[in-house]
Design an enzyme around this catalytic site. Structure first.
Site, mmCIF file in Angstrom:
data_model
loop_
_atom_site.group_PDB
_atom_site.id
_atom_site.type_symbol
_atom_site.label_atom_id
_atom_site.label_comp_id
_atom_site.label_asym_id
_atom_site.label_seq_id
_atom_site.Cartn_x
_atom_site.Cartn_y
_atom_site.Cartn_z
ATOM 1 C CE1 TYR A 63 59.221 8.460 62.847
ATOM 2 C CE2 TYR A 63 60.205 9.395 60.868
ATOM 3 C CZ TYR A 63 60.297 9.056 62.206
ATOM 4 O OH TYR A 63 61.456 9.314 62.891
ATOM 5 C CG ASP A 106 55.353 15.507 57.794
ATOM 6 O OD1 ASP A 106 56.229 15.999 57.044
ATOM 7 O OD2 ASP A 106 55.614 14.750 58.742
ATOM 8 C CE LYS A 130 62.765 12.146 54.634
ATOM 9 N NZ LYS A 130 63.614 11.050 54.999
HETATM 10 N N1 PMP Z 1 58.007 13.657 58.481
HETATM 11 C C1 PMP Z 1 58.083 12.757 57.499
HETATM 12 C C2 PMP Z 1 56.917 12.579 56.572
HETATM 13 C C3 PMP Z 1 59.247 11.999 57.318
HETATM 14 O O1 PMP Z 1 59.306 11.093 56.336
HETATM 15 C C4 PMP Z 1 60.339 12.208 58.188
HETATM 16 C C5 PMP Z 1 61.638 11.425 58.056
HETATM 17 N N2 PMP Z 1 61.673 10.387 57.212
HETATM 18 C C6 PMP Z 1 60.211 13.163 59.196
HETATM 19 C C7 PMP Z 1 59.040 13.878 59.311
HETATM 20 C C8 PMP Z 1 61.340 13.448 60.130
HETATM 21 O O2 PMP Z 1 62.379 14.066 59.452
HETATM 22 P P1 PMP Z 1 63.876 13.969 60.021
HETATM 23 O O3 PMP Z 1 64.299 12.556 59.889
HETATM 24 O O4 PMP Z 1 64.636 14.927 59.157
HETATM 25 O O5 PMP Z 1 63.824 14.434 61.433
#
Ligand code: PMP
Length: 434
Positions: A144, A239, A267
């Protein structure tokens, strides 16, 4: 919980917020029941509006690596807010946070701050496309990357929680520019690149995939991705929105000894305030506006209050040797929890990387791809989740989301988790039999 204050508030929430929430998995759709409406949180605990207290292993889905309302972070936020909440101009905390991030993470020449992980990924993908002049993007099933249109294909997180691999509202022309491969299969990428390599702008991966369970990859696999990208002039994007500053100072890149061309953060980097960032190789980052032709901007990007929270968080982690302590806590967690899961009639497995953990239910070994996850897991997890919650332990309301340890957790919290897990598994199995 009938007529609890949480229920009353959630009824009000549903009347004004779509699904009662600001982000879908919070709604408890996959585990059933009513979400607890939270009034406050401190250290290792969250408290709902009914005054019930839970030992928290969600930690706001990862950012709160120091625990809730860490005093150093709270002070930094208050002090920054008193100096003004936003300037729309360069400020000292964004420079200091960028300097610190650059010093911790390998291969970052330049950075840019944004306000969420989604924005970081969206911008990094645009940059890769702009810099290479190519349109195709490769992602992996179960990873994701936020709700970026072209990456909402075979994604994990809320999509898998609701059994939907892709989202409505993404034009077919856009998803046609994404190629989706299985994890743990370097040959699939090699073959794809032999066919279409000269059209592929970027390969994006969570090097520690943590949105469809925790699907730890072989180091040789990640190394193969690096080599294939080099061979075909493809931008490798790690990511690290979850893993960045969580598994090590230098994230998965440090753990595996592999440097991506671009990295995305979210995060932990914001210490609980809305922050994301992307960065990497100078020649790529210099393509960004105002230096180059790839446009990217944000009214609140580099917000001084959020930057101060991130700075306080990273500085505290460094001062307290936080990553080492979290590795120790993680090892302790594994020593207590793994035998409890493994000893059940239908064996379950604990998967862990440093302070990230996931219970792979009905699996006798850690899966490396989403297709290996047992279908029975979801229903069983829903029952287990509620048994744990009733006993005062908060886990993520989805079988596919990971849990997080924080520096606010102690060995005795982990003992309590293990004991409660044993009782809860017993209760679920007993109810299933009766
Ligand atoms: N990339 C990864 C690996 C994530 O786990 C997340 C959110 N859990 C995101 C992108 C998106 O981040 P956000 O919810 O701050 O938009």
């Amino acid at each position: 919980m009938s007529d609890s204050t949480s229920e009353i508030w959630f009824e009000r929430a549903k009347a004004v917020l779509a699904g009662g929430v600001s982000s879908p998995v919070r709604a408890f759709k996959s585990v059933g029941g009513t979400p607890r409406v939270i009034a406050s949180a401190s250290g290792n605990e969250i408290r709902d509006v009914d005054g019930r207290v839970y030992l928290d292993f969600v930690n706001s889905w990862g950012p709160l690596i120091l625990g809730h309302a860490n005093p150093v972070v709270s002070e930094a936020i208050c002090a920054a807010a008193k100096r003004g909440s936003s300037y729309g101009a360069p400020s000292r905390p964004e420079v200091e946070l960028a300097e610190l991030v650059k010093s911790l993470y390998p291969g970052i020449d330049l950075l840019r701050f944004v306000s969420s992980g989604t924005e970081a990924v969206m911008s990094a993908v645009r940059l890769a496309r702009g810099a290479t002049g190519r349109d195709l993007i490769v992602k992996f099933s179960g990873c994701y990357h936020g709700h970026v249109d072209s990456l909402l294909v075979a994604a994990g997180s809320g999509l898998v929680t609701f059994g939907e691999p892709s989202s409505a509202g993404v034009p077919a022309q856009l998803s046609a520019l994404s190629r989706v491969l299985q994890l743990n299969d370097e040959r699939a990428l090699q073959e794809l690149c032999e066919r279409e390599g000269s059209h592929i702008a970027a390969v994006i991966i969570e090097p520690i995939p943590a949105n469809n369970g925790l699907l730890l990859q072989r180091p040789e696999y990640l190394l193969a991705l690096r080599k294939i990208c080099d061979r075909h002039g493809i931008v490798l994007i790690f990511d690290e929105v979850i893993s960045g500053f969580r598994v090590a100072a230098g994230g998965a890149a440090e753990i595996y000894g592999i440097t991506p061309d671009l990295v995305t953060f979210g995060k932990v980097i914001g210490g609980g305030l809305p922050v994301g960032a992307f960065g990497g190789r100078r020649d790529l980052m210099e393509q960004l506006s105002p230096l180059g032709r790839v446009y990217q901007a944000g009214t609140l990007s580099g917000n001084p209050v959020a930057m101060s929270a991130g700075l306080a968080t990273l500085r505290t982690l460094i001062a307290e040797q936080g990553w080492q302590r979290l590795a120790e806590l993680g090892a302790h967690f594994q020593a207590l929890v793994k035998p409890i899961l493994g000893s059940r009639a239908s064996a379950h497995t604990l998967v862990r990387e440093q302070s990230i953990f996931w219970m792979a239910l009905f699996s006798d070994r850690a899966p490396r791809t989403d297709v290996e996850i047992n279908n029975e897991a979801s229903g069983y997890y829903a029952a287990l989740f509620h048994e744990m919650l009733e006993r005062g332990i908060a886990l993520a309301p989805s079988a596919f989301e990971v849990g997080f340890l924080s520096l606010a957790h102690s060995e005795s919290d982990i003992s309590r988790f293990a004991a409660t897990l044993g009782e809860s598994l017993d209760a679920v199995d007993r109810k299933a039999r009766s």
